[in-house]
Design a protein around this motif. Sequence first.
Motif, PDB file in Angstrom:
ATOM      1  N   LYS A 187      10.453  30.157  29.566  1.00 20.38           N
ATOM      2  CA  LYS A 187       9.182  30.316  28.864  1.00 20.38           C
ATOM      3  C   LYS A 187       9.165  31.653  28.109  1.00 20.38           C
ATOM      4  O   LYS A 187      10.007  32.514  28.314  1.00 20.38           O
ATOM      5  CB  LYS A 187       8.017  30.280  29.855  1.00 20.38           C
ATOM      6  N   LYS A 188       8.176  31.825  27.243  1.00 14.46           N
ATOM      7  CA  LYS A 188       8.052  33.046  26.438  1.00 14.46           C
ATOM      8  C   LYS A 188       7.931  34.289  27.296  1.00 14.46           C
ATOM      9  O   LYS A 188       8.430  35.354  26.933  1.00 14.46           O
ATOM     10  CB  LYS A 188       6.834  32.953  25.510  1.00 14.46           C
ATOM     11  N   ASP A 189       7.273  34.167  28.455  1.00 13.28           N
ATOM     12  CA  ASP A 189       7.092  35.335  29.335  1.00 13.28           C
ATOM     13  C   ASP A 189       8.262  35.548  30.300  1.00 13.28           C
ATOM     14  O   ASP A 189       8.204  36.398  31.176  1.00 13.28           O
ATOM     15  CB  ASP A 189       5.781  35.220  30.105  1.00 13.28           C
ATOM     16  N   GLY A 190       9.329  34.758  30.147  1.00 10.56           N
ATOM     17  CA  GLY A 190      10.527  34.939  30.967  1.00 10.56           C
ATOM     18  C   GLY A 190      10.603  34.036  32.192  1.00 10.56           C
ATOM     19  O   GLY A 190      11.648  33.957  32.836  1.00 10.56           O
ATOM     20  N   ARG A 191       9.495  33.373  32.527  1.00  9.53           N
ATOM     21  CA  ARG A 191       9.526  32.458  33.676  1.00  9.53           C
ATOM     22  C   ARG A 191      10.435  31.279  33.371  1.00  9.53           C
ATOM     23  O   ARG A 191      10.589  30.875  32.233  1.00  9.53           O
ATOM     24  CB  ARG A 191       8.128  31.903  33.973  1.00  9.53           C
ATOM     25  N   ARG A 192      11.016  30.727  34.417  1.00  8.70           N
ATOM     26  CA  ARG A 192      11.837  29.531  34.284  1.00  8.70           C
ATOM     27  C   ARG A 192      11.108  28.363  34.923  1.00  8.70           C
ATOM     28  O   ARG A 192      10.582  28.476  36.014  1.00  8.70           O
ATOM     29  CB  ARG A 192      13.188  29.739  34.955  1.00  8.70           C
ATOM     30  N   GLU A 193      11.115  27.245  34.199  1.00 10.91           N
ATOM     31  CA  GLU A 193      10.495  26.021  34.701  1.00 10.91           C
ATOM     32  C   GLU A 193      11.473  24.884  34.550  1.00 10.91           C
ATOM     33  O   GLU A 193      12.325  24.903  33.673  1.00 10.91           O
ATOM     34  CB  GLU A 193       9.238  25.666  33.898  1.00 10.91           C
TER      35      GLU A 193
ATOM     36  N   SER B  81      11.324  28.338  23.033  1.00 13.77           N
ATOM     37  CA  SER B  81      11.209  28.552  21.579  1.00 13.77           C
ATOM     38  C   SER B  81      12.238  27.705  20.832  1.00 13.77           C
ATOM     39  O   SER B  81      11.931  27.144  19.774  1.00 13.77           O
ATOM     40  CB  SER B  81      11.384  30.028  21.237  1.00 13.77           C
ATOM     41  N   GLU B  82      13.439  27.571  21.382  1.00 11.61           N
ATOM     42  CA  GLU B  82      14.471  26.741  20.748  1.00 11.61           C
ATOM     43  C   GLU B  82      14.092  25.268  20.804  1.00 11.61           C
ATOM     44  O   GLU B  82      14.231  24.540  19.819  1.00 11.61           O
ATOM     45  CB  GLU B  82      15.818  26.939  21.455  1.00 11.61           C
ATOM     46  N   VAL B  83      13.597  24.837  21.952  1.00 16.59           N
ATOM     47  CA  VAL B  83      13.201  23.434  22.118  1.00 16.59           C
ATOM     48  C   VAL B  83      12.007  23.133  21.214  1.00 16.59           C
ATOM     49  O   VAL B  83      11.960  22.102  20.540  1.00 16.59           O
ATOM     50  CB  VAL B  83      12.861  23.117  23.593  1.00 16.59           C
ATOM     51  N   GLY B  84      11.047  24.048  21.159  1.00 17.48           N
ATOM     52  CA  GLY B  84       9.864  23.872  20.325  1.00 17.48           C
ATOM     53  C   GLY B  84      10.202  23.780  18.845  1.00 17.48           C
ATOM     54  O   GLY B  84       9.628  22.963  18.120  1.00 17.48           O
ATOM     55  N   GLU B  85      11.138  24.608  18.386  1.00 14.29           N
ATOM     56  CA  GLU B  85      11.556  24.567  16.979  1.00 14.29           C
ATOM     57  C   GLU B  85      12.177  23.210  16.654  1.00 14.29           C
ATOM     58  O   GLU B  85      11.896  22.629  15.610  1.00 14.29           O
ATOM     59  CB  GLU B  85      12.565  25.680  16.683  1.00 14.29           C
ATOM     60  N   LEU B  86      13.005  22.714  17.547  1.00 12.88           N
ATOM     61  CA  LEU B  86      13.635  21.413  17.339  1.00 12.88           C
ATOM     62  C   LEU B  86      12.563  20.328  17.224  1.00 12.88           C
ATOM     63  O   LEU B  86      12.597  19.511  16.310  1.00 12.88           O
ATOM     64  CB  LEU B  86      14.582  21.091  18.503  1.00 12.88           C
ATOM     65  N   ILE B  87      11.600  20.347  18.133  1.00 13.69           N
ATOM     66  CA  ILE B  87      10.537  19.346  18.135  1.00 13.69           C
ATOM     67  C   ILE B  87       9.709  19.445  16.853  1.00 13.69           C
ATOM     68  O   ILE B  87       9.417  18.434  16.209  1.00 13.69           O
ATOM     69  CB  ILE B  87       9.641  19.504  19.384  1.00 13.69           C
ATOM     70  N   MET B  88       9.344  20.665  16.466  1.00 15.60           N
ATOM     71  CA  MET B  88       8.533  20.837  15.257  1.00 15.60           C
ATOM     72  C   MET B  88       9.274  20.356  14.014  1.00 15.60           C
ATOM     73  O   MET B  88       8.680  19.707  13.150  1.00 15.60           O
ATOM     74  CB  MET B  88       8.120  22.301  15.085  1.00 15.60           C
ATOM     75  N   ASN B  89      10.556  20.651  13.920  1.00 12.73           N
ATOM     76  CA  ASN B  89      11.330  20.204  12.757  1.00 12.73           C
ATOM     77  C   ASN B  89      11.382  18.684  12.668  1.00 12.73           C
ATOM     78  O   ASN B  89      11.275  18.112  11.582  1.00 12.73           O
ATOM     79  CB  ASN B  89      12.748  20.776  12.791  1.00 12.73           C
ATOM     80  N   ARG B  90      11.534  18.019  13.811  1.00 11.90           N
ATOM     81  CA  ARG B  90      11.572  16.549  13.812  1.00 11.90           C
ATOM     82  C   ARG B  90      10.200  15.978  13.467  1.00 11.90           C
ATOM     83  O   ARG B  90      10.081  15.061  12.677  1.00 11.90           O
ATOM     84  CB  ARG B  90      12.024  16.007  15.171  1.00 11.90           C
ATOM     85  N   LEU B  91       9.160  16.541  14.058  1.00 16.69           N
ATOM     86  CA  LEU B  91       7.809  16.043  13.837  1.00 16.69           C
ATOM     87  C   LEU B  91       7.374  16.249  12.389  1.00 16.69           C
ATOM     88  O   LEU B  91       6.681  15.410  11.813  1.00 16.69           O
ATOM     89  CB  LEU B  91       6.837  16.750  14.789  1.00 16.69           C
ATOM     90  N   ARG B  92       7.812  17.316  11.799  1.00 18.18           N
ATOM     91  CA  ARG B  92       7.468  17.629  10.403  1.00 18.18           C
ATOM     92  C   ARG B  92       7.947  16.526   9.461  1.00 18.18           C
ATOM     93  O   ARG B  92       7.299  16.232   8.465  1.00 18.18           O
ATOM     94  CB  ARG B  92       8.103  18.970  10.034  1.00 18.18           C
ATOM     95  N   ARG B  93       9.082  15.920   9.783  1.00 15.58           N
ATOM     96  CA  ARG B  93       9.627  14.832   8.961  1.00 15.58           C
ATOM     97  C   ARG B  93       8.747  13.581   8.990  1.00 15.58           C
ATOM     98  O   ARG B  93       8.668  12.857   8.021  1.00 15.58           O
ATOM     99  CB  ARG B  93      11.010  14.410   9.457  1.00 15.58           C
ATOM    100  N   TYR B  94       8.129  13.321  10.143  1.00 18.35           N
ATOM    101  CA  TYR B  94       7.408  12.079  10.330  1.00 18.35           C
ATOM    102  C   TYR B  94       5.940  12.137   9.912  1.00 18.35           C
ATOM    103  O   TYR B  94       5.410  11.172   9.396  1.00 18.35           O
ATOM    104  CB  TYR B  94       7.494  11.611  11.781  1.00 18.35           C
ATOM    105  N   ASP B  95       5.269  13.266  10.196  1.00 19.70           N
ATOM    106  CA  ASP B  95       3.845  13.342   9.906  1.00 19.70           C
ATOM    107  C   ASP B  95       3.420  14.812   9.834  1.00 19.70           C
ATOM    108  O   ASP B  95       3.527  15.536  10.818  1.00 19.70           O
ATOM    109  CB  ASP B  95       3.051  12.617  10.993  1.00 19.70           C
ATOM    110  N   LYS B  96       2.943  15.216   8.666  1.00 17.82           N
ATOM    111  CA  LYS B  96       2.577  16.623   8.441  1.00 17.82           C
ATOM    112  C   LYS B  96       1.355  17.032   9.263  1.00 17.82           C
ATOM    113  O   LYS B  96       1.305  18.147   9.772  1.00 17.82           O
ATOM    114  CB  LYS B  96       2.307  16.880   6.954  1.00 17.82           C
ATOM    115  N   VAL B  97       0.388  16.139   9.404  1.00 22.41           N
ATOM    116  CA  VAL B  97      -0.812  16.469  10.165  1.00 22.41           C
ATOM    117  C   VAL B  97      -0.461  16.650  11.644  1.00 22.41           C
ATOM    118  O   VAL B  97      -0.898  17.608  12.291  1.00 22.41           O
ATOM    119  CB  VAL B  97      -1.914  15.394   9.984  1.00 22.41           C
ATOM    120  N   ALA B  98       0.345  15.748  12.173  1.00 19.54           N
ATOM    121  CA  ALA B  98       0.772  15.861  13.575  1.00 19.54           C
ATOM    122  C   ALA B  98       1.579  17.146  13.770  1.00 19.54           C
ATOM    123  O   ALA B  98       1.436  17.819  14.791  1.00 19.54           O
ATOM    124  CB  ALA B  98       1.603  14.650  13.975  1.00 19.54           C
ATOM    125  N   TYR B  99       2.379  17.478  12.765  1.00 23.25           N
ATOM    126  CA  TYR B  99       3.147  18.724  12.822  1.00 23.25           C
ATOM    127  C   TYR B  99       2.216  19.923  12.935  1.00 23.25           C
ATOM    128  O   TYR B  99       2.423  20.809  13.768  1.00 23.25           O
ATOM    129  CB  TYR B  99       4.037  18.853  11.582  1.00 23.25           C
TER     130      TYR B  99
END
Length: 164
Positions: free
Chosen positions: A53-59, A106-124
Amino acid sequence: MKCPFCAHIDDKVIDSREGRIGDTIRRRRECLKCGRRFTTYERIDEIPYMVIKKDGRRERFERQKILQGLLKACEKRPVPISKLEQIVNEAETFVIDSPERERKTSEVGELIMNRLRRYDKVAYVRFASVYLDFKDVQEFMSELKDLVKTKDIPEARPKTPVKS
């Protein structure tokens, strides 16, 4: 396997069967020194995949958590569930392919956002507003401006007159 009676390390397996739940193997063994029999249970010791996570915790990585976020971002949007499942699968593969068995959120989130951006801008934008944790309207507007700049130019459509 060490004999629990005489501590000798050589034995032979007499019988093996799967445990009740299917996640263990029960083995009957016989010590080659004292001849006594004993039972052992084996199970796979699975090391979980983790996210940092951003604060260093592991989940623990959870597919369902990502899918829930995507479903919320795509609520009332024309994004098929199969596309969301594909995004989740790609995110999971990304984490699994890591040699350390962990990735930064942050890496996982970027991947998800890039994929979602392709499909629907509002959802992105919905997903990004939660994920990027905008502090004020200016940050939000900056992201929207970037989105508009990269927007695909739609074909010109004739405007339909508005009836009063």
